[in-house]
Design a protein around this motif. Structure first.
Motif, PDB file in Angstrom:
ATOM      1  N   LEU A   7       3.942 -68.260  -6.508  1.00  0.00           N
ATOM      2  CA  LEU A   7       4.811 -68.297  -7.691  1.00  0.00           C
ATOM      3  C   LEU A   7       6.154 -68.928  -7.348  1.00  0.00           C
ATOM      4  O   LEU A   7       6.688 -69.742  -8.121  1.00  0.00           O
ATOM      5  N   LEU A   8       6.688 -68.586  -6.182  1.00  0.00           N
ATOM      6  CA  LEU A   8       7.966 -69.154  -5.749  1.00  0.00           C
ATOM      7  C   LEU A   8       7.863 -70.666  -5.595  1.00  0.00           C
ATOM      8  O   LEU A   8       8.765 -71.410  -6.008  1.00  0.00           O
ATOM      9  N   CYS A   9       6.783 -71.140  -5.007  1.00  0.00           N
ATOM     10  CA  CYS A   9       6.592 -72.597  -4.819  1.00  0.00           C
ATOM     11  C   CYS A   9       6.493 -73.315  -6.158  1.00  0.00           C
ATOM     12  O   CYS A   9       7.111 -74.374  -6.362  1.00  0.00           O
ATOM     13  N   PHE A  10       5.705 -72.743  -7.078  1.00  0.00           N
ATOM     14  CA  PHE A  10       5.560 -73.384  -8.393  1.00  0.00           C
ATOM     15  C   PHE A  10       6.882 -73.363  -9.163  1.00  0.00           C
ATOM     16  O   PHE A  10       7.212 -74.316  -9.889  1.00  0.00           O
ATOM     17  N   GLU A  11       7.643 -72.303  -8.995  1.00  0.00           N
ATOM     18  CA  GLU A  11       8.948 -72.212  -9.647  1.00  0.00           C
ATOM     19  C   GLU A  11       9.887 -73.286  -9.104  1.00  0.00           C
ATOM     20  O   GLU A  11      10.609 -73.938  -9.860  1.00  0.00           O
ATOM     21  N   GLN A  12       9.860 -73.481  -7.796  1.00  0.00           N
ATOM     22  CA  GLN A  12      10.687 -74.526  -7.178  1.00  0.00           C
ATOM     23  C   GLN A  12      10.214 -75.920  -7.591  1.00  0.00           C
ATOM     24  O   GLN A  12      11.023 -76.834  -7.791  1.00  0.00           O
ATOM     25  N   ALA A  13       8.897 -76.086  -7.729  1.00  0.00           N
ATOM     26  CA  ALA A  13       8.354 -77.376  -8.172  1.00  0.00           C
ATOM     27  C   ALA A  13       8.850 -77.704  -9.578  1.00  0.00           C
ATOM     28  O   ALA A  13       9.182 -78.856  -9.893  1.00  0.00           O
ATOM     29  N   LEU A  14       8.922 -76.683 -10.436  1.00  0.00           N
ATOM     30  CA  LEU A  14       9.398 -76.888 -11.805  1.00  0.00           C
ATOM     31  C   LEU A  14      10.902 -77.166 -11.856  1.00  0.00           C
ATOM     32  O   LEU A  14      11.387 -77.759 -12.814  1.00  0.00           O
ATOM     33  N   GLU A  15      11.615 -76.746 -10.839  1.00  0.00           N
ATOM     34  CA  GLU A  15      13.027 -77.104 -10.771  1.00  0.00           C
ATOM     35  C   GLU A  15      13.181 -78.591 -10.484  1.00  0.00           C
ATOM     36  O   GLU A  15      14.117 -79.235 -10.959  1.00  0.00           O
ATOM     37  N   VAL A  16      12.236 -79.148  -9.721  1.00  0.00           N
ATOM     38  CA  VAL A  16      12.254 -80.586  -9.429  1.00  0.00           C
ATOM     39  C   VAL A  16      11.771 -81.385 -10.634  1.00  0.00           C
ATOM     40  O   VAL A  16      12.346 -82.432 -10.982  1.00  0.00           O
ATOM     41  N   ALA A  17      10.709 -80.916 -11.285  1.00  0.00           N
ATOM     42  CA  ALA A  17      10.126 -81.598 -12.454  1.00  0.00           C
ATOM     43  C   ALA A  17       9.887 -80.562 -13.549  1.00  0.00           C
ATOM     44  O   ALA A  17       8.774 -80.043 -13.686  1.00  0.00           O
ATOM     45  N   PRO A  18      10.930 -80.230 -14.320  1.00  0.00           N
ATOM     46  CA  PRO A  18      10.872 -79.099 -15.253  1.00  0.00           C
ATOM     47  C   PRO A  18       9.779 -79.191 -16.314  1.00  0.00           C
ATOM     48  O   PRO A  18       9.337 -78.165 -16.822  1.00  0.00           O
ATOM     49  N   MET A  19       9.338 -80.395 -16.652  1.00  0.00           N
ATOM     50  CA  MET A  19       8.368 -80.544 -17.730  1.00  0.00           C
ATOM     51  C   MET A  19       6.972 -80.896 -17.232  1.00  0.00           C
ATOM     52  O   MET A  19       6.124 -81.340 -18.002  1.00  0.00           O
ATOM     53  N   ASN A  20       6.715 -80.668 -15.949  1.00  0.00           N
ATOM     54  CA  ASN A  20       5.416 -81.035 -15.405  1.00  0.00           C
ATOM     55  C   ASN A  20       4.346 -80.051 -15.859  1.00  0.00           C
ATOM     56  O   ASN A  20       4.412 -78.854 -15.577  1.00  0.00           O
TER      57      ASN A  20
END
Length: 562
Positions: free
Chosen positions: A481-494
């Motif tokens: 969950l932490l990794c996916f949350e950080q990924a969404l910080e890089v690409a919020p609309m992915n």
């Protein structure tokens, strides 16, 4: 030549000042003209020439807000509305260097500055008429686009060693270069330069050397031509190209900037400035050159919408690259103003889906303002129309004609990359590559530059998403969950990462051994906004529905607590 220079000839005067029309009319009457027509704009002149042939045209350079004298000349040549013997003379009160050089570069038959005497006008006109008559076979072959006949006619004229020997040598050398007949061009130019270091021969020899990769020799010739004439803008252009070819960016920028000051109305010159500015990451010069190209072509024969689109794209790209908030806002406002202006003056956009382009630009500007969700929502309203562009209709009357490149689909790719929808952008790019034809060079460069700038961002996103998937497979849902949350910080609309986050959160919420804080539920609900009512690829659409059902079921069962 008879005193009645214009007898039995059809004359067209193009000038927006009635007093000068009457003054010139009196002068022309004394020269034998009896068939004289008047118009006040370039557009009216073009219409006249489309419905009748004129032998002599006197055209003012500045004609109000419409086409100017240079643009009218380019239009008439483009549409083959000037017969080979016709005389086109620019008549103007402008004496500023950019105006004069710009007009001369268009190569009218002559350029005369107001005020002028009747005797001067008569002398100049007679001179042109004599040349046109003597070189009629050459002008006819040029009009018919028959370069081999041009060369043969030039050779015959040069053998007579008459007064037009030098002019025919220039035309012949230019034609050899056009046909890439380098040996023939070099022989002719070497012979010419051995007798006289004329500017046209210096420039053509410099061009020949440049095309053969002899950059130092070409540079020397350019410098010699510039020393002879400091307003020789074409020599500055070629000098800049030589410097650019040798990787001397700063020097090339200095030289092309000098050429722009001398004559800013050349599309090829502005394109060269764009190339150098792009290599130097000079955003301001890039935007200015793109705007100037649009302004130059806005009233020209080829009113191609691509120049307007590229100007707006370049401004938005400049906004995305600007780290200064005030500068970014300035570019965003410039893009909006350009869009509104184009909608008011709809000539260029009449046969183009500008509304779709505007919507995609609006979404890109929303994204730049930090409104990522709104940008994606805006894209959702037109995604079907973008998809429809990827299946261009074949004209049944011209089945072999290559369908046009779907410009707006390309803009959708720029938007999707910008908001972090890398997977959809990649799929759309692959489809674009399958379309016949070639994407506009400037648009292709914008693609490449955006891709290069986002490589580290995509790499970071891909790594975080990959780690999250691995943690999920290992049932380490907290780390996933932490990794996916950080990924969404890089690409919020992915979309893919959003669904991964939701799937992981649901796993954590469904585990009876885990506490299920309401904060996790709220995060899950907010993440659904990234995909709810959005255009999704089929595999994401199915997955979204499945996860939504699971989430709603958990909520109904109230299997969570603080």
């Amino acid at each position: 030549m008879s005193y009645k220079t214009l007898e039995n000839l059809r004359v067209l005067i193009v000038d927006d000042q009635r007093p000068f029309q009457l003054l010139l009319k009196g002068i022309l009457y004394s020269m034998g003209a009896t068939n004289i027509a008047f118009v006040m704009t370039g557009e009216q002149a073009l219409w006249k020439c489309m419905h009748g042939s004129y032998d002599v045209l006197f055209v003012d350079y500045n004609l109000g807000s419409g086409k100017n004298g240079r643009q009218l000349l380019e239009d008439l040549r483009e549409k083959k509305l000037l017969h080979p013997a016709a005389v086109y003379m620019i008549v103007t009160g402008e004496n500023q260097v950019p105006m004069v050089v710009g007009a001369i570069e268009a190569e009218p038959d002559d350029y005369i500055i107001k005020p002028f005497s009747q005797s001067v006008l008569r002398t100049r006109l007679v001179k042109i008429q004599n040349r046109k008559k003597q070189l009629a076979p050459i002008y006819q072959a040029m009009f018919d686009d028959q370069p081999e006949l041009v060369i043969e006619a030039c050779k015959q004229e040069r053998e007579q060693a008459g007064r037009y020997h030098s002019l025919c040598g220039r035309i012949q050398a230019e034609t050899h270069l056009k046909l890439k007949q380098y040996d023939e061009a070099e022989a002719l130019l070497s012979e010419t330069l051995s007798f006289s270091r004329t500017n046209w021969a210096l420039l053509l020899q410099a061009r020949l050397c440049f095309e053969q990769g002899r950059f130092e020799e070409s540079l020397e010739l350019c410098n010699e031509a510039i020393d002879t004439n400091r307003y020789f803008a074409e020599a500055f252009d070629l000098k800049a190209r030589n410097l650019l070819a040798q990787g001397l960016m700063a020097e090339a920028m200095e030289v092309i900037s000098q050429a722009i000051v001398i004559s800013p109305f050349s599309i090829s010159r502005q394109n060269l400035l764009m190339d150098i500015a792009r290599d130097m990451d000079d955003v301001a010069s890039l935007v200015q050159a793109s705007k100037q190209i649009y302004e130059i072509t806005r009233r020209a024969a080829r009113q191609e919408v691509v120049h307007l689109l590229n100007y707006i794209r370049t401004v938005i790209d400049a906004a995305s690259r600007s780290e200064d908030l005030n500068q970014r806002n300035k570019y965003q406002q410039e893009a909006l103003l350009a869009i509104h202006r184009a909608k008011r003056e709809d000539t260029v956009i009449r046969d183009f889906d500008f509304e779709l382009f505007e919507t995609l630009c609006q979404a890109r500007l929303e994204s730049l303002s930090g409104q990522q969700y709104l940008a994606k929502k805006t894209y959702a309203t037109v995604s079907d129309r973008v998809a429809a562009q990827m299946a261009p209709q074949i004209d049944p009357d011209n089945p072999d004609e290559i369908p046009p490149i779907p410009h707006c689909a390309a803009d959708a790719v720029l938007l999707l990359n910008q908001i972090g929808e890398f997977e959809q952008a990649s799929a759309l790019t692959q489809n674009l590559n399958k379309v016949n034809g070639a994407i506009d060079p400037i648009l292709q460069k914008l693609f490449s530059e955006q891709q290069n700038r986002s490589l580290s961002r995509q790499a970071s996103f891909n790594e975080l998403n990959k780690q999250g998937i691995q943690f999920y497979k290992e049932s380490n849902y907290e780390q996933a969950l932490l990794c996916f949350e950080q990924a969404l910080e890089v690409a919020p609309m992915n979309t893919g990462s959003a669904l991964n986050f939701i799937q992981t959160a649901i796993q954590m919420m469904a585990d009876p051994k885990r506490k299920k804080p309401l904060e996790l539920v709220e995060k899950c609900r907010k993440t659904f906004r990234v995909v709810d009512n959005m255009p999704l690829p089929e595999h994401h659409k199915v997955r979204h529905q499945e996860l939504l059902q699971q989430f709603n079921k958990l909520k109904e069962e109230k299997r969570y607590s603080r």
